[in-house]
Design a protein around this motif. Structure first.
Motif, short mmCIF file in Angstrom:
data_model
loop_
_atom_site.label_atom_id
_atom_site.label_comp_id
_atom_site.label_asym_id
_atom_site.label_seq_id
_atom_site.Cartn_x
_atom_site.Cartn_y
_atom_site.Cartn_z
N UNK A 69 0.77 -3.67 6.49
CA UNK A 69 2.08 -4.02 5.59
C UNK A 69 1.67 -5.33 4.88
N UNK A 70 1.12 -6.33 5.31
CA UNK A 70 0.80 -7.48 4.61
C UNK A 70 -0.14 -7.14 3.55
N UNK A 71 -1.23 -6.29 3.90
CA UNK A 71 -2.22 -5.69 2.97
C UNK A 71 -1.36 -5.03 1.55
N UNK A 72 -0.69 -4.34 2.10
CA UNK A 72 0.17 -3.61 0.92
C UNK A 72 0.82 -4.50 0.09
N UNK A 73 1.46 -5.38 0.73
CA UNK A 73 2.23 -6.59 0.01
C UNK A 73 1.21 -7.17 -0.88
N UNK A 74 0.00 -7.61 -0.34
CA UNK A 74 -1.06 -8.28 -1.37
C UNK A 74 -1.28 -7.12 -2.70
N UNK A 75 -1.21 -5.88 -2.41
CA UNK A 75 -1.74 -5.08 -3.40
C UNK A 75 -0.45 -5.03 -4.47
N UNK A 76 0.90 -5.02 -4.01
CA UNK A 76 1.83 -5.18 -4.87
C UNK A 76 1.97 -6.37 -5.68
N UNK A 77 1.63 -7.55 -4.99
CA UNK A 77 1.22 -8.77 -6.02
C UNK A 77 0.41 -8.54 -7.06
N UNK A 78 -0.76 -7.82 -6.77
CA UNK A 78 -1.60 -7.58 -7.92
C UNK A 78 -1.01 -6.77 -8.78
N UNK A 79 -0.39 -5.62 -8.39
CA UNK A 79 0.35 -4.91 -9.50
C UNK A 79 1.22 -5.64 -10.26
N UNK A 80 2.06 -6.49 -9.66
CA UNK A 80 3.12 -7.20 -10.33
C UNK A 80 2.30 -8.19 -11.60
N UNK A 81 1.22 -8.67 -11.16
CA UNK A 81 0.66 -9.21 -12.33
C UNK A 81 -0.26 -8.49 -13.31
N UNK A 82 -0.21 -7.36 -13.23
CA UNK A 82 -0.85 -6.25 -14.14
C UNK A 82 -2.28 -6.44 -13.88
N UNK A 83 -2.89 -6.59 -12.88
CA UNK A 83 -4.26 -6.80 -12.50
C UNK A 83 -4.92 -5.44 -12.39
N UNK A 84 -4.14 -4.69 -11.97
CA UNK A 84 -4.62 -3.17 -11.88
C UNK A 84 -4.36 -2.38 -13.06
N UNK A 85 -3.02 -2.31 -13.55
CA UNK A 85 -3.13 -1.46 -14.66
C UNK A 85 -2.51 -2.65 -15.80
N UNK A 86 -3.09 -2.18 -17.06
CA UNK A 86 -2.78 -3.18 -18.12
C UNK A 86 -1.21 -3.16 -18.60
N UNK A 87 -0.72 -2.15 -18.69
CA UNK A 87 0.70 -2.01 -19.05
C UNK A 87 1.66 -1.98 -18.01
N UNK A 88 3.08 -2.11 -18.52
CA UNK A 88 4.03 -2.49 -17.31
C UNK A 88 4.47 -1.23 -16.74
N UNK A 89 4.66 -0.04 -17.47
CA UNK A 89 5.25 1.06 -16.67
C UNK A 89 4.36 1.64 -15.52
N UNK A 90 3.29 1.70 -15.60
CA UNK A 90 2.44 2.04 -14.36
C UNK A 90 2.66 1.29 -13.20
N UNK A 91 2.45 -0.20 -13.58
CA UNK A 91 2.36 -1.27 -12.67
C UNK A 91 3.68 -1.36 -11.95
N UNK A 92 4.91 -1.38 -12.51
CA UNK A 92 6.11 -1.14 -12.04
C UNK A 92 6.24 0.06 -11.11
N UNK A 93 5.89 1.07 -11.56
CA UNK A 93 6.21 2.36 -10.61
C UNK A 93 5.14 2.40 -9.36
#
Length: 340
Positions: A75-99
């Motif tokens: 769960x902690x590792x999933x939360x760390x991925x959510x952290x990177x998604x929130x910062x748009x480190x994974x996707x460049x745009x807002x919509x896929x990051x939020x989904x």
């Protein structure tokens, strides 16, 4: 003890960060790393599915407590991925990051992505600022002596002994995240509030149903307590070394100094990077929040050399020493109440 303002030997130039930003951009360190995140997300997703599969396969047995501890880590590792998604480190745009962020946070972990993102954004804008950073606001733990004065009863007891109680209190962090999420969703104003609430409810119903159907009541309670204790301690240990015990700014600093002087890096190799989700490069992360995690290590020598050239203190220490500094700071903050 009073909180310490960031020391500025001379008035900083507005271009101090701009030059560093150009160097980092020219090195290609702001570019996305889709292959890295595809592998990382796949591995963590497999661990999550595997953990729940083991839970159902083992069934009503005290051996499921091993699964509870494992899922606390996952769960902690999933939360760390959510952290990177929130910062748009994974996707460049807002919509896929939020989904993707809502799937990771609301569905998989059970906390509000929107609430946490708002809170974390305010932290990044003003790290360690006594009035503007929600992470140092006086709650259970106190990060400024002025906030400790006048506390009575249980609150005063906790403040007096908060260094020793720090890790035990982290066992409650997971529950606190859920309670704070629910409180935030109960207030009007959050974007896509209904969606956030529905996804959190889906997690809660599925989680409680699984425990009550598969385990005996006593086993279910033990599973819940251990799972959330491990999750809270692990997650808290990834964030605690980053800013606790570092200077508190007065709000007049430029961007470079505000981010660097309030942050602390943690030394280590691949295992440290994996365990802390890249947050051990806290200085680089705060300067470049959208920089993908695997690029932070590459950026570190550039940032360190630049800060040294500018005469800006760059704090980097071992993991154990980072906790020692944070706990010493907590102990010092509570000193006036111990003297009463």
């Amino acid at each position: 003890m009073t909180t310490t303002a960031v020391h500025r030997p001379s008035r900083p130039a507005a271009s101090d960060f701009a030059a560093l930003n150009r160097t980092i951009a020219e090195a290609g360190l702001l570019e996305r790393r889709p292959a890295y995140y595809a592998v990382r997300i796949s591995v963590v997703a497999a661990m999550l599915v595997g953990g729940w599969a083991a839970f159902f396969l083992i069934g009503s047995s005290w051996w499921t407590l091993a699964v509870a501890a494992f899922l606390g880590v996952v769960f902690s590792q999933v939360a760390l991925i959510a952290h990177d998604l929130a910062h748009r480190q994974v996707f460049r745009t807002k919509a896929p990051s939020e989904r993707a962020g809502r799937i990771a946070a609301n569905v998989a972990v059970g906390m509000s992505y929107g609430w946490w993102m708002d809170k974390h954004t305010r932290h990044h804008n003003n790290p360690n600022h006594d009035d503007l950073d929600p992470d140092v606001q006086p709650e259970v733990l106190i990060w400024a002596t002025e906030s400790a004065l006048g506390r009575r009863g249980l609150a005063a007891f906790i403040t007096r002994h908060q260094a020793g109680l720090f890790f035990p209190l982290l066992t409650l962090l997971s529950i606190d995240l859920r309670v704070s999420s629910i409180k935030a969703l109960a207030r009007p104003g959050m974007k896509k509030r209904g969606l956030e609430a529905g996804l959190m409810a889906l997690h809660l119903v599925a989680y409680v149903t699984a425990l009550l159907v598969v385990l005996s009541p006593l086993q279910a309670l033990a599973f819940f307590l251990l799972h959330h204790a491990v999750f809270g301690v692990y997650l808290g240990m990834t964030f605690a070394p980053n800013h606790k015990g570092m200077p508190h700014p007065d709000g007049d600093e430029d961007y470079l100094r505000k981010q660097v002087l309030t942050s602390r890096n943690v030394n280590g190799g691949f295992l440290t990077d994996a365990a802390l989700g890249g947050l051990n490069y806290q200085i680089e992360h705060h300067l470049f929040p959208a920089m993908p995690t695997p690029n932070l290590r590459k950026a570190q020598p550039i940032v360190r050399a630049y800060c040294e050239g500018m005469g800006v203190a760059y704090e980097s220490t071992s993991l154990v020493e980072s906790y020692r500094q944070a706990l010493s700071y907590l102990h010092e903050v509570g000193a006036p109440l111990r003297a009463v």
